[in-house]
Design an enzyme around this catalytic site. Structure first.
Site, PDB file in Angstrom:
ATOM      1  N   GLY A  15      49.536  43.384  39.621  1.00  0.00           N
ATOM      2  CA  GLY A  15      49.916  44.461  38.694  1.00  0.00           C
ATOM      3  C   GLY A  15      51.061  44.105  37.776  1.00  0.00           C
ATOM      4  O   GLY A  15      51.358  44.851  36.842  1.00  0.00           O
ATOM      5  N   TYR A 134      39.573  26.334  40.592  1.00  0.00           N
ATOM      6  CA  TYR A 134      39.623  27.743  40.176  1.00  0.00           C
ATOM      7  C   TYR A 134      38.206  28.332  40.140  1.00  0.00           C
ATOM      8  O   TYR A 134      37.963  29.426  40.644  1.00  0.00           O
ATOM      9  CB  TYR A 134      40.287  27.822  38.807  1.00  0.00           C
ATOM     10  CG  TYR A 134      40.404  29.197  38.213  1.00  0.00           C
ATOM     11  CD1 TYR A 134      41.398  30.077  38.621  1.00  0.00           C
ATOM     12  CD2 TYR A 134      39.535  29.615  37.199  1.00  0.00           C
ATOM     13  CE1 TYR A 134      41.518  31.343  38.046  1.00  0.00           C
ATOM     14  CE2 TYR A 134      39.652  30.866  36.622  1.00  0.00           C
ATOM     15  CZ  TYR A 134      40.642  31.728  37.050  1.00  0.00           C
ATOM     16  OH  TYR A 134      40.749  32.975  36.474  1.00  0.00           O
ATOM     17  N   LYS A 138      36.802  31.422  42.557  1.00  0.00           N
ATOM     18  CA  LYS A 138      36.368  32.712  42.017  1.00  0.00           C
ATOM     19  C   LYS A 138      34.908  33.009  42.388  1.00  0.00           C
ATOM     20  O   LYS A 138      34.533  34.160  42.591  1.00  0.00           O
ATOM     21  CB  LYS A 138      36.547  32.726  40.499  1.00  0.00           C
ATOM     22  CG  LYS A 138      37.991  32.825  40.059  1.00  0.00           C
ATOM     23  CD  LYS A 138      38.430  34.280  40.050  1.00  0.00           C
ATOM     24  CE  LYS A 138      39.901  34.437  39.754  1.00  0.00           C
ATOM     25  NZ  LYS A 138      40.334  35.849  39.771  1.00  0.00           N
ATOM     26  N   PRO A 161      35.110  38.451  32.793  1.00  0.00           N
ATOM     27  CA  PRO A 161      35.553  38.352  31.401  1.00  0.00           C
ATOM     28  C   PRO A 161      35.582  36.907  30.927  1.00  0.00           C
ATOM     29  O   PRO A 161      35.559  35.978  31.737  1.00  0.00           O
ATOM     30  CB  PRO A 161      36.966  38.930  31.436  1.00  0.00           C
ATOM     31  CG  PRO A 161      37.444  38.736  32.820  1.00  0.00           C
ATOM     32  CD  PRO A 161      36.238  38.565  33.730  1.00  0.00           C
ATOM     33  N   HIS A 177      47.208  29.485  28.593  1.00  0.00           N
ATOM     34  CA  HIS A 177      45.898  29.384  27.946  1.00  0.00           C
ATOM     35  C   HIS A 177      46.090  29.104  26.458  1.00  0.00           C
ATOM     36  O   HIS A 177      47.212  29.118  25.943  1.00  0.00           O
ATOM     37  CB  HIS A 177      45.122  30.683  28.141  1.00  0.00           C
ATOM     38  CG  HIS A 177      44.651  30.878  29.540  1.00  0.00           C
ATOM     39  ND1 HIS A 177      45.330  31.646  30.455  1.00  0.00           N
ATOM     40  CD2 HIS A 177      43.575  30.381  30.206  1.00  0.00           C
ATOM     41  CE1 HIS A 177      44.694  31.628  31.607  1.00  0.00           C
ATOM     42  NE2 HIS A 177      43.623  30.864  31.493  1.00  0.00           N
TER      43      HIS A 177
HETATM   44  N1  LIG Z   1      44.124  35.044  31.655  1.00  0.00           N
HETATM   45  C1  LIG Z   1      42.827  34.749  31.425  1.00  0.00           C
HETATM   46  O1  LIG Z   1      42.488  34.138  30.400  1.00  0.00           O
HETATM   47  C2  LIG Z   1      41.769  35.164  32.409  1.00  0.00           C
HETATM   48  C3  LIG Z   1      40.424  34.965  32.066  1.00  0.00           C
HETATM   49  C4  LIG Z   1      39.433  35.379  32.933  1.00  0.00           C
HETATM   50  C5  LIG Z   1      39.783  35.996  34.122  1.00  0.00           C
HETATM   51  N2  LIG Z   1      41.093  36.179  34.451  1.00  0.00           N
HETATM   52  C6  LIG Z   1      41.412  36.835  35.718  1.00  0.00           C
HETATM   53  O2  LIG Z   1      42.020  38.085  35.418  1.00  0.00           O
HETATM   54  C7  LIG Z   1      42.947  38.433  36.451  1.00  0.00           C
HETATM   55  C8  LIG Z   1      44.291  38.781  35.828  1.00  0.00           C
HETATM   56  O3  LIG Z   1      44.760  37.637  35.108  1.00  0.00           O
HETATM   57  P1  LIG Z   1      46.161  37.642  34.339  1.00  0.00           P
HETATM   58  O4  LIG Z   1      45.978  36.793  33.138  1.00  0.00           O
HETATM   59  O5  LIG Z   1      46.687  39.024  34.218  1.00  0.00           O
HETATM   60  O6  LIG Z   1      47.061  36.815  35.369  1.00  0.00           O
HETATM   61  P2  LIG Z   1      48.640  36.598  35.336  1.00  0.00           P
HETATM   62  O7  LIG Z   1      49.242  37.223  34.123  1.00  0.00           O
HETATM   63  O8  LIG Z   1      48.893  35.159  35.598  1.00  0.00           O
HETATM   64  O9  LIG Z   1      49.136  37.450  36.593  1.00  0.00           O
HETATM   65  C9  LIG Z   1      48.859  37.012  37.894  1.00  0.00           C
HETATM   66  C10 LIG Z   1      49.252  38.109  38.844  1.00  0.00           C
HETATM   67  O10 LIG Z   1      48.944  37.659  40.178  1.00  0.00           O
HETATM   68  C11 LIG Z   1      50.113  37.795  40.985  1.00  0.00           C
HETATM   69  N3  LIG Z   1      50.109  36.766  42.011  1.00  0.00           N
HETATM   70  C12 LIG Z   1      50.063  35.416  41.843  1.00  0.00           C
HETATM   71  N4  LIG Z   1      50.132  34.801  43.038  1.00  0.00           N
HETATM   72  C13 LIG Z   1      50.221  35.783  43.979  1.00  0.00           C
HETATM   73  C14 LIG Z   1      50.327  35.794  45.396  1.00  0.00           C
HETATM   74  N5  LIG Z   1      50.346  34.655  46.116  1.00  0.00           N
HETATM   75  N6  LIG Z   1      50.393  36.983  46.029  1.00  0.00           N
HETATM   76  C15 LIG Z   1      50.381  38.150  45.333  1.00  0.00           C
HETATM   77  N7  LIG Z   1      50.268  38.217  43.995  1.00  0.00           N
HETATM   78  C16 LIG Z   1      50.197  37.035  43.327  1.00  0.00           C
HETATM   79  C17 LIG Z   1      51.286  37.641  40.008  1.00  0.00           C
HETATM   80  O11 LIG Z   1      52.465  38.214  40.567  1.00  0.00           O
HETATM   81  P3  LIG Z   1      53.940  37.813  40.002  1.00  0.00           P
HETATM   82  O12 LIG Z   1      54.063  38.417  38.650  1.00  0.00           O
HETATM   83  O13 LIG Z   1      54.882  38.403  40.987  1.00  0.00           O
HETATM   84  O14 LIG Z   1      53.965  36.310  39.970  1.00  0.00           O
HETATM   85  C18 LIG Z   1      50.757  38.432  38.816  1.00  0.00           C
HETATM   86  O15 LIG Z   1      50.939  39.813  39.015  1.00  0.00           O
HETATM   87  C19 LIG Z   1      42.994  37.235  37.394  1.00  0.00           C
HETATM   88  O16 LIG Z   1      42.196  37.501  38.522  1.00  0.00           O
HETATM   89  C20 LIG Z   1      42.403  36.098  36.573  1.00  0.00           C
HETATM   90  O17 LIG Z   1      41.800  35.129  37.389  1.00  0.00           O
HETATM   91  C21 LIG Z   1      42.097  35.792  33.601  1.00  0.00           C
END
Ligand SMILES: NC(=O)c1ccc[n+]([C@@H]2O[C@H](COP(=O)([O-])OP(=O)(O)OC[C@H]3O[C@@H](n4cnc5c(N)ncnc54)[C@H](OP(=O)(O)O)[C@@H]3O)[C@@H](O)[C@H]2O)c1
Length: 313
Positions: A15, A134, A138, A161, A177
């Site tokens: 979150g 990764y 997933k 997505p 990214h």
């Molecule tokens: N970004 C993209 O381009 C992309 C594309 C496709 C799918 N997704 C998916 O979309 C989702 C959200 O991505 P996002 O870009 O919002 O990611 P993000 O900004 O990197 O945020 C990652 C989140 O996961 C938490 N986290 C990481 N390691 C953790 C652990 N060991 N225990 C508990 N929490 C942990 C982080 O907490 P902290 O803030 O405390 O570190 C943060 O809240 C993910 O599942 C990702 O795989 C992302």
């Protein structure tokens, strides 16, 4: 059931991340947690669920990186994500969570898949080698969700997505990214009067979805979808990295030439995905924010917040 009416019963893992922050604007009264509870640990995951006793879970938490970050720590991306997903889905089962949505990525698709990417093909070959850890981690969410649906009747759904970008993204030079990476490089080249060097030759084509749109998509999918198969939800329409870079240079009023470092891998040439099944649920392509408008808003946010942005500080 409309998720927006039961916000206090919703737990959002991840979150504090980019998508999590976008969801906070749409669903301000849900419960948002970051890594203060380490979801790679079963005991801490259980403590988290004991604290919030959620009825609904949106599972965003993941170890997320761009291509280079993925390649440099390919094993860590596999293990951390498998542990997080396994724990969150298992503890949700133990706590009788009514519905859970997880977010996969088009990185799960096989390197040799036909285009556009369709959900039936997810397991028909290995992911691109840059995404092996990764991508497979997933995919395992899909396997666990389907297995739990069959054995325990868990209502676990998965959305897929494509590339995401937006406010609160990670602007780290290696781990980010392409969109945040280019925004930062253009800004710093302009500010420092240094050459703008971008990775690859600019030819790969990518699809992009704005994080604020994904927030809305998550609510829509949660309310409308209850099937066992993952569903592509990204904004279709490919843009080359060169087109993206030129757009960001124009928005940031950077007028010098772009130098392409072709010693760095391009990654996959393209990976267009079909969102037909999502449209069949009632989502409309007009619901996605115009790409250029979303890039402008992200650049504006970056300029307003630099250097207090993730990956720079
Ligand atoms: N970004 C993209 O381009 C992309 C594309 C496709 C799918 N997704 C998916 O979309 C989702 C959200 O991505 P996002 O870009 O919002 O990611 P993000 O900004 O990197 O945020 C990652 C989140 O996961 C938490 N986290 C990481 N390691 C953790 C652990 N060991 N225990 C508990 N929490 C942990 C982080 O907490 P902290 O803030 O405390 O570190 C943060 O809240 C993910 O599942 C990702 O795989 C992302």
């Amino acid at each position: 059931m409309n998720l927006l009416n039961v916000q206090n019963k919703v737990l959002v893992t991840g979150g504090t991340g980019m998508v999590g922050r976008a969801m906070q604007e749409i669903m301000p009264n849900a419960n948002y947690v970051g890594s203060q509870y380490d979801l790679t640990k079963f005991e801490q995951t259980t403590e988290l669920f004991l604290k919030f006793k959620p009825e609904y879970v949106i599972h965003l938490a993941a170890r997320v990186s761009g291509m280079k970050g993925n390649m440099d720590a390919i094993g860590e991306h596999y293990t951390e994500n498998v542990l997080m997903n396994t724990n969150v889905l298992e503890v949700s089962r133990i706590f009788n969570v009514k519905k859970l949505l997880s977010v996969l990525s088009t990185c799960v698709y096989p390197d040799n898949a036909n285009f556009p990417l369709v959900e039936e093909d997810i397991h028909q070959g290995e992911p691109h080698s840059t995404n092996l850890g990764y991508g497979f981690s997933k995919r395992m969410v899909d396997v666990q969700a389907r297995a739990y649906r069959r054995q325990y009747s868990c209502d676990y759904i998965n959305i897929v997505p494509n590339n995401l970008f937006g406010e609160h993204d990670n602007f780290h030079l290696v781990k980010s990214h392409v969109v945040p990476s280019v925004i930062r490089k253009v800004y710093e080249a302009k500010r420092n009067n240094t050459p703008l060097v971008l990775w690859g030759d600019g030819s790969p084509l990518r699809e992009f979805t704005y994080s604020k749109d994904l927030g809305k998509i998550i609510i829509f999918a949660f309310n409308k979808y209850s099937g066992e198969h993952p569903i592509n939800v990204g904004n279709p329409g490919e843009h080359s990295i060169k087109e993206l870079a030129e757009m960001i240079c124009e928005i940031m009023e950077y007028k010098e030439p772009i130098m392409w470092d072709t010693t760095v891998s391009n990654g996959q040439p393209r990976k267009p995905s079909s969102n037909k099944k999502f449209l069949d649920l009632g989502w409309k392509n007009e619901n996605y924010t115009d790409f250029k408008v979303a890039i402008e808003d992200t650049c504006e946010w970056f300029l307003d917040n630099y250097p207090k942005v993730r990956g720079v500080e």
